[in-house]
Design a protein around this motif. Structure first.
Motif, PDB file in Angstrom:
ATOM      1  N   LYS A  42       0.807  -0.654   0.268  1.00  0.00           N
ATOM      2  CA  LYS A  42       0.190  -0.010   0.125  1.00  0.00           C
ATOM      3  C   LYS A  42       0.651   0.817  -0.074  1.00  0.00           C
ATOM      4  O   LYS A  42       0.210   1.983   0.468  1.00  0.00           O
ATOM      5  CB  LYS A  42      -0.657  -0.125   1.169  1.00  0.00           C
ATOM      6  N   LYS A  43       1.679   0.741  -0.629  1.00  0.00           N
ATOM      7  CA  LYS A  43       2.695   2.216  -1.006  1.00  0.00           C
ATOM      8  C   LYS A  43       3.185   3.006   0.312  1.00  0.00           C
ATOM      9  O   LYS A  43       3.699   2.086   1.588  1.00  0.00           O
ATOM     10  CB  LYS A  43       1.731   3.526  -1.997  1.00  0.00           C
ATOM     11  N   PHE A  44       3.292   4.330   0.728  1.00  0.00           N
ATOM     12  CA  PHE A  44       3.853   5.370   1.694  1.00  0.00           C
ATOM     13  C   PHE A  44       2.734   4.178   3.243  1.00  0.00           C
ATOM     14  O   PHE A  44       3.260   4.828   4.622  1.00  0.00           O
ATOM     15  CB  PHE A  44       3.905   6.599   1.191  1.00  0.00           C
ATOM     16  N   LEU A  45       0.977   4.374   2.982  1.00  0.00           N
ATOM     17  CA  LEU A  45       0.648   4.766   3.914  1.00  0.00           C
ATOM     18  C   LEU A  45       1.103   2.953   4.727  1.00  0.00           C
ATOM     19  O   LEU A  45       1.020   3.201   5.999  1.00  0.00           O
ATOM     20  CB  LEU A  45      -1.250   4.817   3.889  1.00  0.00           C
ATOM     21  N   GLY A  46       0.981   2.339   3.504  1.00  0.00           N
ATOM     22  CA  GLY A  46       1.514   1.291   4.313  1.00  0.00           C
ATOM     23  C   GLY A  46       2.516   0.618   4.796  1.00  0.00           C
ATOM     24  O   GLY A  46       2.610  -0.129   5.759  1.00  0.00           O
ATOM     25  N   ALA A  47       3.861   1.310   4.191  1.00  0.00           N
ATOM     26  CA  ALA A  47       5.092   0.771   5.263  1.00  0.00           C
ATOM     27  C   ALA A  47       4.828   2.101   6.483  1.00  0.00           C
ATOM     28  O   ALA A  47       5.120   1.156   7.323  1.00  0.00           O
ATOM     29  CB  ALA A  47       6.217   2.064   4.117  1.00  0.00           C
TER      30      ALA A  47
END
Lengths: 215, 190
Positions: free
Chosen positions: A72-77
């Motif tokens: 999930k891109k940045f939010l996932g990280a």
């Protein structure tokens, strides 16, 4: 959003139930993320381990950030990393609140004399495990002897020298050696026929010579 | 001001430690002694605590040392410091993955770092064992029979377990047994 929460929850569980740090984490992450959730494949997992090991920082954090980012891109990280850190933060903070009360207790001190003996053994064991995984060549073992001797001298004579520099010097010497070898090979290429095989042999010899020069 | 140093030092530790938990121990030790955040004895106790609580050792240690300096805010800042470099570097790597992994200079750098990290870990282990046995400084050595007996017991138990059960002993179990041994040995040997 649902998937973000799921990432957070899975890594929260991993943070809460993994004892013994990074390498114990790898097995647990594999079980949860590859086998159960099927978020990534086995091949990707191998790749992720390689990345986590060759980037700075705790392996568990590196893996959480990477897997989160892939999903999930940045939010996932962000969610995955928060998940894996949060249990540590809360548990250790609570322990630190009560630690001062314990630490003056005589039995507590006795128990920790035992723990310290164990920790010394565990640290050496962790170091030896790394040595076993090293290339069985002259140079890494040479570095091993030099750095351990240096550390002993630093300790005995009370010299303060940050280990960060040793790490950076160690990495830079290898990069420098590679650059020199590349330069050397480029010159060779202008003369035909002497390519790959010669390059290999020169590579090895040159490496060793370089290190001796550095010393 | 102290809190700012806490964050910056742990950021540095996070940024320059390759290979995870144990690789951080020498650096964290240097740092806490430099700033007098906790005593050396406390530091080694702390490793025992952090090994037997869940989560990455580096994060546990940052949280604890942070708490000792600035309560919950300190914990938060130190943890943030140690996590942030990983977070940033990994996101950059994820964006340009192939190039990074294929990059032979990165590989070569890691190759050079590995033996240094192994040496640093072994040196810090040797230092702790020397201290347990009574090393104080270059001119002072007060041999500790407690330390020697405990070390022998821990090593003996570990390898005996490996011999009998044909597998590695769980670290937490070994720490708990060692704590019991500590009580026992210190009770009988004044």
């Amino acid at each position: 959003m649902k998937e973000l929460l799921e990432l957070f929850y899975v890594f929260l569980k991993l943070g809460l139930f993994t004892f013994g740090g990074g390498y114990a984490m790898i097995a647990n992450i594999e079980d949860q993320v590859v086998n159960r959730k099927k978020w990534i494949t086995q091949d990707e997992m191998v790749e992720i381990i390689a990345i986590a090991e060759s980037t700075p920082g705790p392996i568990a954090i590196n893996m959480a950030t990477y897997i989160g980012f892939k999903r999930k891109k940045f939010l996932g990280a962000l969610f995955a990393t928060l998940g894996v850190v949060l249990p540590s933060l809360i548990i250790i903070y609570l322990i630190s609140l009560f630690y001062d009360n314990f630490s003056s207790n005589q039995y507590f001190q006795w128990a920790f004399i035992g723990v310290k003996a164990c920790v010394g053994f565990l640290i050496i064991k962790a170091g030896i495990n790394l040595v076993i995984k090293m290339d069985k060549k002259f140079y890494p073992f040479f570095v091993l002897v030099v750095v351990i001797s240096l550390m002993i001298v630093f300790e005995l004579f009370n010299i303060s020298f940050s280990s960060v520099y040793l790490i950076l010097i160690g990495g830079s010497i290898e990069v420098l050696a590679l650059l020199v070898v590349n330069l050397y090979n480029k010159k060779k290429e202008s003369e035909p026929k002497l390519k790959e095989e010669e390059g290999q042999i020169i590579d090895n010899n040159d490496n060793k010579d370089k290190k001796e020069d550095q010393k | 001001m102290n809190l700012l140093y806490l964050f910056l030092e742990f950021f540095k530790i996070g940024l320059f430690t390759f290979g995870g938990g144990y690789a951080m121990i020498p650096l964290i030790r240097e740092t806490v002694l430099k700033y007098n955040w906790i005593s050396e004895t406390e530091f080694y106790d702390l490793i025992g605590v952090c090994e037997s609580t869940p989560g990455p050792i580096a994060v546990n240690m940052a949280t604890f040392i942070g708490a000792s300096q600035g309560g919950f805010g300190g914990s938060l800042l130190a943890t943030l410091g140690v996590v942030l470099p990983s977070f940033i570097v990994i996101i950059i790597v994820a964006l340009i993955l192939d190039k990074f992994i294929q990059n032979k200079y990165v590989k070569q750098f890691m190759k050079g770092v590995k033996p240094v990290v192994a040496s640093l870990i072994i040196s810090s282990g040797l230092l702790l064992i020397a201290k347990n046995l009574g090393y104080v400084n270059m001119t002072t050595f007060n041999f500790s029979s407690r330390g020697a007996i405990l070390l022998a017991c821990v090593i003996g138990i570990y390898f005996l377990y490996k011999l009998i059960f044909k597998k590695k002993m769980n670290t937490i179990l070994l720490i708990i047994i060692s704590a019991g041994l500590g009580l026992l040995v210190c009770f009988y040997i004044p």
